[in-house]
Scaffold this active site. Structure first.
Site, PDB file in Angstrom:
ATOM      1  N   HIS A  84      -8.004  -5.031  -0.780  1.00 47.29           N
ATOM      2  CA  HIS A  84      -6.832  -4.340  -0.257  1.00 47.29           C
ATOM      3  C   HIS A  84      -6.569  -4.792   1.179  1.00 47.29           C
ATOM      4  O   HIS A  84      -7.456  -4.749   2.027  1.00 47.29           O
ATOM      5  CB  HIS A  84      -7.064  -2.834  -0.273  1.00 47.29           C
ATOM      6  CG  HIS A  84      -5.839  -2.039   0.015  1.00 47.29           C
ATOM      7  ND1 HIS A  84      -4.940  -1.677  -0.959  1.00 47.29           N
ATOM      8  CD2 HIS A  84      -5.347  -1.535   1.180  1.00 47.29           C
ATOM      9  CE1 HIS A  84      -3.964  -0.984  -0.417  1.00 47.29           C
ATOM     10  NE2 HIS A  84      -4.178  -0.882   0.880  1.00 47.29           N
ATOM     11  N   ASP A  98      -9.997  -3.677  -5.053  1.00 47.08           N
ATOM     12  CA  ASP A  98      -9.149  -2.710  -4.361  1.00 47.08           C
ATOM     13  C   ASP A  98      -9.252  -1.378  -5.087  1.00 47.08           C
ATOM     14  O   ASP A  98      -9.058  -1.324  -6.306  1.00 47.08           O
ATOM     15  CB  ASP A  98      -7.703  -3.207  -4.382  1.00 47.08           C
ATOM     16  CG  ASP A  98      -6.721  -2.302  -3.653  1.00 47.08           C
ATOM     17  OD1 ASP A  98      -7.128  -1.211  -3.203  1.00 47.08           O
ATOM     18  OD2 ASP A  98      -5.541  -2.683  -3.553  1.00 47.08           O
ATOM     19  N   SER A 137       0.839  -1.199   0.000  1.00 40.27           N
ATOM     20  CA  SER A 137       0.000   0.000   0.000  1.00 40.27           C
ATOM     21  C   SER A 137       0.876   1.252   0.000  1.00 40.27           C
ATOM     22  O   SER A 137       1.668   1.452  -0.912  1.00 40.27           O
ATOM     23  CB  SER A 137      -0.965  -0.055   1.189  1.00 40.27           C
ATOM     24  OG  SER A 137      -1.958   0.924   1.091  1.00 40.27           O
TER      25      SER A 137
END
Length: 323
Positions: free
Chosen positions: A292, A262, A163
């Site tokens: 995610h 995501d 991320s």
């Protein structure tokens, strides 16, 4: 594609908790809540861990945790020198820490047979861009420069993160490439591992709109992270938004992992394509039925175990000792 069955169950359980959003409670409470989440990963024993601080780029100290895999590690050469992974945790540049990603680092250490150095870089909003990438780049160079002390090969150092940590890894790969053009002593990573990375600040992509709510990370939370981390004037700076780079050629080879459900899916795919089109050796792996954050949830998701094993395989190949 619909959510994979195990992923659907996890998402349903998380949504049922009806926890307040990060933006509702603010950075301090968001950090505390993130730290208190029950672990999603399986417990993995490593040979040892060491917490220490190293000098930062702005007179600051950077906390790192060093994980060692023990004897017989898969990247060890004939004298026992290992490959290394420098890992940058996720959390939107605002939350997250060495502790929140401890289980992921333990797992990758043992699966790949590497020394892992996990980095507690400075967080926004107290320390907005470029503090995070500066800390991560400084740590990467510290590892390369102190490889002998760490028992690793300076030519076999990878960087990676998930991320926001994937954003930082992509940025560091570009920073190291650019610095090397002016300084022969600047070490280069052997691989960049980008796990559902942030690469842009476009919050109107197809995946951002299609997955705006209901899949753990939301569009609104992403916008909140953006505003705390990066001023609008810097959002085309490649060290903040790697997708904005004109030409990423010469950057480290890349493994990019994305999830279908995501908000960040499209920008991860777009960056992988840009790398490949610029002749950077790039492997893109998509998990269409995942969300995610799935990568660290080995306690609940078979595909998280698979993704970590694939990542470890890529690390072993990139960091294998010379024959």
């Amino acid at each position: 594609m619909t959510l994979e069955a195990e992923a659907s169950l996890v998402i349903a359980q998380l949504n049922a908790l009806d926890r307040p959003t990060f933006q509702d409670v603010g950075p301090d409470r968001a950090r505390k809540g993130f730290e208190e989440l029950p672990p999603g990963g399986l417990e993995v024993d490593v040979a040892s861990t060491e917490d220490r601080t190293i000098p930062g780029p702005d007179g600051n100290d950077i906390a790192v945790r060093i994980y060692r895999p023990g004897d017989g590690a898969l990247t060890a050469d004939h004298s026992g020198v290992l490959g290394c992974l420098v890992y940058f945790h996720g959390g939107g540049w605002v939350v997250g820490s060495i502790e929140t990603h401890d289980l992921t680092c333990r797992s990758l250490t043992m699966l790949a047979g590497v020394v892992t150095v996990s980095v507690d870089y400075r967080l926004a909003p107290e320390h907005p861009f470029p503090a995070g990438p500066n800390d991560c780049c400084a740590t990467t160079q510290w590892v390369i420069n102190n490889a002998a002390e760490l028992g690793v090969d300076s030519r076999r150092v990878a960087i990676g993160g998930d991320s926001a940590g994937g954003n930082l890894a992509a940025a560091v790969a570009l920073m190291c490439r650019d610095a090397a053009a002016n300084d022969d002593a600047c070490g280069q990573p052997a691989l960049q591992v980008l796990i559902y990375p942030v690469t842009d600040y476009d919050r109107d992509t197809h995946s951002m709109i299609a997955n705006a709510e209901g899949y753990l990370l939301t569009r609104a939370t992403m916008e909140w992270f953006d505003d705390l981390y990066c001023p609008p004037s810097e959002r085309k700076n490649p060290y903040a938004a790697p997708l904005a780079v004109d030409d990423p050629s010469g950057a480290a080879p890349a493994l990019v992992i994305v999830a279908g459900h995501d908000p960040l899916r499209d920008e991860g795919v777009d960056y992988a394509k840009k790398l490949a089109e610029s002749q950077v050796p790039t492997t893109l792996i998509e998990y269409p039925g995942q969300f995610h954050g799935f990568f660290g949830m080995t306690r609940f998701l078979d595909q998280a175990i698979e993704a970590q094993e694939l990542t470890a395989h890529a690390l072993r190949r990139a960091l294998a000792p010379a024959k």
